[in-house]
Write a protein that holds these residues in place. Structure first.
Motif, PDB file in Angstrom:
ATOM      1  N   GLY A  99       0.797  -1.218   0.000  1.00  0.00           N
ATOM      2  CA  GLY A  99       0.000   0.000   0.000  1.00  0.00           C
ATOM      3  C   GLY A  99       0.832   1.272   0.000  1.00  0.00           C
ATOM      4  O   GLY A  99       0.296   2.365   0.082  1.00  0.00           O
ATOM      5  N   THR A 100       2.149   1.122  -0.107  1.00  0.00           N
ATOM      6  CA  THR A 100       3.037   2.278  -0.111  1.00  0.00           C
ATOM      7  C   THR A 100       3.324   2.710  -1.542  1.00  0.00           C
ATOM      8  O   THR A 100       3.479   1.879  -2.433  1.00  0.00           O
ATOM      9  CB  THR A 100       4.364   1.945   0.603  1.00  0.00           C
ATOM     10  OG1 THR A 100       4.083   1.570   1.946  1.00  0.00           O
ATOM     11  CG2 THR A 100       5.315   3.125   0.603  1.00  0.00           C
ATOM     12  N   LEU A 101       3.410   4.015  -1.745  1.00  0.00           N
ATOM     13  CA  LEU A 101       3.794   4.590  -3.032  1.00  0.00           C
ATOM     14  C   LEU A 101       5.092   5.351  -2.839  1.00  0.00           C
ATOM     15  O   LEU A 101       5.178   6.242  -1.993  1.00  0.00           O
ATOM     16  CB  LEU A 101       2.708   5.539  -3.558  1.00  0.00           C
ATOM     17  CG  LEU A 101       3.043   6.331  -4.820  1.00  0.00           C
ATOM     18  CD1 LEU A 101       3.215   5.406  -6.020  1.00  0.00           C
ATOM     19  CD2 LEU A 101       1.970   7.372  -5.105  1.00  0.00           C
ATOM     20  N   LEU A 102       6.119   4.985  -3.607  1.00  0.00           N
ATOM     21  CA  LEU A 102       7.384   5.716  -3.631  1.00  0.00           C
ATOM     22  C   LEU A 102       7.418   6.485  -4.943  1.00  0.00           C
ATOM     23  O   LEU A 102       7.352   5.877  -6.012  1.00  0.00           O
ATOM     24  CB  LEU A 102       8.582   4.761  -3.565  1.00  0.00           C
ATOM     25  CG  LEU A 102       8.628   3.762  -2.413  1.00  0.00           C
ATOM     26  CD1 LEU A 102       9.855   2.865  -2.540  1.00  0.00           C
ATOM     27  CD2 LEU A 102       8.634   4.475  -1.084  1.00  0.00           C
ATOM     28  N   ALA A 103       7.506   7.803  -4.871  1.00  0.00           N
ATOM     29  CA  ALA A 103       7.486   8.635  -6.079  1.00  0.00           C
ATOM     30  C   ALA A 103       8.807   9.387  -6.211  1.00  0.00           C
ATOM     31  O   ALA A 103       9.318   9.932  -5.227  1.00  0.00           O
ATOM     32  CB  ALA A 103       6.321   9.614  -6.023  1.00  0.00           C
ATOM     33  N   TYR A 104       9.337   9.419  -7.426  1.00  0.00           N
ATOM     34  CA  TYR A 104      10.594  10.094  -7.726  1.00  0.00           C
ATOM     35  C   TYR A 104      10.348  11.118  -8.826  1.00  0.00           C
ATOM     36  O   TYR A 104       9.767  10.782  -9.865  1.00  0.00           O
ATOM     37  CB  TYR A 104      11.636   9.090  -8.235  1.00  0.00           C
ATOM     38  CG  TYR A 104      12.062   8.051  -7.235  1.00  0.00           C
ATOM     39  CD1 TYR A 104      13.235   8.203  -6.515  1.00  0.00           C
ATOM     40  CD2 TYR A 104      11.297   6.912  -7.005  1.00  0.00           C
ATOM     41  CE1 TYR A 104      13.642   7.240  -5.597  1.00  0.00           C
ATOM     42  CE2 TYR A 104      11.693   5.951  -6.087  1.00  0.00           C
ATOM     43  CZ  TYR A 104      12.870   6.118  -5.391  1.00  0.00           C
ATOM     44  OH  TYR A 104      13.259   5.162  -4.482  1.00  0.00           O
ATOM     45  N   ALA A 116      16.753   7.012  -8.280  1.00  0.00           N
ATOM     46  CA  ALA A 116      15.869   5.847  -8.179  1.00  0.00           C
ATOM     47  C   ALA A 116      16.641   4.547  -8.369  1.00  0.00           C
ATOM     48  O   ALA A 116      16.466   3.591  -7.600  1.00  0.00           O
ATOM     49  CB  ALA A 116      14.735   5.957  -9.207  1.00  0.00           C
ATOM     50  N   VAL A 117      17.502   4.516  -9.374  1.00  0.00           N
ATOM     51  CA  VAL A 117      18.287   3.307  -9.647  1.00  0.00           C
ATOM     52  C   VAL A 117      19.186   2.986  -8.454  1.00  0.00           C
ATOM     53  O   VAL A 117      19.243   1.842  -7.985  1.00  0.00           O
ATOM     54  CB  VAL A 117      19.109   3.469 -10.948  1.00  0.00           C
ATOM     55  CG1 VAL A 117      20.137   2.362 -11.092  1.00  0.00           C
ATOM     56  CG2 VAL A 117      18.175   3.499 -12.151  1.00  0.00           C
ATOM     57  N   ALA A 118      19.882   3.992  -7.930  1.00  0.00           N
ATOM     58  CA  ALA A 118      20.792   3.777  -6.802  1.00  0.00           C
ATOM     59  C   ALA A 118      20.037   3.341  -5.551  1.00  0.00           C
ATOM     60  O   ALA A 118      20.548   2.544  -4.760  1.00  0.00           O
ATOM     61  CB  ALA A 118      21.591   5.048  -6.531  1.00  0.00           C
ATOM     62  N   SER A 119      18.818   3.841  -5.371  1.00  0.00           N
ATOM     63  CA  SER A 119      18.069   3.471  -4.169  1.00  0.00           C
ATOM     64  C   SER A 119      17.597   2.013  -4.207  1.00  0.00           C
ATOM     65  O   SER A 119      17.369   1.417  -3.162  1.00  0.00           O
ATOM     66  CB  SER A 119      16.893   4.419  -3.931  1.00  0.00           C
ATOM     67  OG  SER A 119      15.939   4.324  -4.944  1.00  0.00           O
ATOM     68  N   THR A 147      13.997  -1.264 -15.007  1.00  0.00           N
ATOM     69  CA  THR A 147      14.886  -2.412 -14.863  1.00  0.00           C
ATOM     70  C   THR A 147      15.427  -2.523 -13.442  1.00  0.00           C
ATOM     71  O   THR A 147      15.562  -3.629 -12.907  1.00  0.00           O
ATOM     72  CB  THR A 147      16.053  -2.310 -15.867  1.00  0.00           C
ATOM     73  OG1 THR A 147      15.501  -2.278 -17.194  1.00  0.00           O
ATOM     74  CG2 THR A 147      17.014  -3.461 -15.744  1.00  0.00           C
ATOM     75  N   ALA A 148      15.714  -1.390 -12.810  1.00  0.00           N
ATOM     76  CA  ALA A 148      16.241  -1.394 -11.439  1.00  0.00           C
ATOM     77  C   ALA A 148      15.165  -1.750 -10.417  1.00  0.00           C
ATOM     78  O   ALA A 148      15.449  -2.402  -9.411  1.00  0.00           O
ATOM     79  CB  ALA A 148      16.836  -0.033 -11.108  1.00  0.00           C
ATOM     80  N   VAL A 149      13.929  -1.353 -10.667  1.00  0.00           N
ATOM     81  CA  VAL A 149      12.838  -1.517  -9.692  1.00  0.00           C
ATOM     82  C   VAL A 149      12.225  -2.914  -9.726  1.00  0.00           C
ATOM     83  O   VAL A 149      11.928  -3.495  -8.677  1.00  0.00           O
ATOM     84  CB  VAL A 149      11.739  -0.450  -9.940  1.00  0.00           C
ATOM     85  CG1 VAL A 149      10.485  -0.750  -9.148  1.00  0.00           C
ATOM     86  CG2 VAL A 149      12.268   0.940  -9.610  1.00  0.00           C
TER      87      VAL A 149
END
Length: 162
Positions: A99-104, A116-119, A147-149
């Motif tokens: 239910g969490t949204l991470l926005a960049y 975002a990729v590094a995180s 690809t990273a996510v």
């Protein structure tokens, strides 16, 4: 007396029906126009723009984390980048809560993609199931963030900054 009791009871039962038969008022919900992408690096304008995009894409998220960067020419840009990176890496390494949204997003799509990729570099496989990641940026950066996510199990969502 029985007759008057019956009339009162009948009146009580028919009033809600009569009220429901009255013309219903229609209330239109008018959604505000989307905030336009800023043409400058003004931090307030970008904050308003990114907040609007997140609000429109929040869906059923119960918590939202927005990782943003200032313009590359701002004072202490590298320090701000490092602080956001540490925060994002810590949040991702802990694993996701459904239910969490991470926005960049930021004025510099490539640098936001780097963030975002590094995180997600140290994210455990499948550790972010039930989490959505929203990347607001340019098409050129879409694939490398996705690809990273994806190995983390998070659902990736892209909104082109335009």
């Amino acid at each position: 007396m029985k007759m008057s009791t019956r009339l009162i009871l009948a009146a009580c039962l028919t009033l809600p029906v009569l009220a429901a038969c009255q013309k219903e008022e229609t209330t239109e919900v008018v959604e505000a126009a989307p905030v336009a992408k800023p043409t400058t690096t003004d931090e307030n304008a970008w904050a308003e723009y990114l907040t609007d995009i997140v609000r429109r894409n929040v869906g059923d998220a119960s918590s939202v984390y927005l990782y943003t960067l200032p313009a590359a020419d701002s004072a202490d840009y590298e320090g701000e980048y490092q602080r956001q990176l540490e925060k994002a890496q810590t949040d991702v390494m802990r694993g996701g809560v459904s239910g969490t949204l991470l926005a960049y997003g930021s004025p510099d799509s490539a640098k936001t993609a780097d963030l975002a990729v590094a995180s997600f570099e140290m994210a455990q496989s499948g550790s972010m199931k039930g989490v959505r990641v929203l990347f607001i940026g340019d098409n050129a950066d879409f694939a490398r963030v996705k690809t990273a996510v994806e190995p983390s199990g998070a659902v990736f969502q892209f909104v082109e900054a335009k």
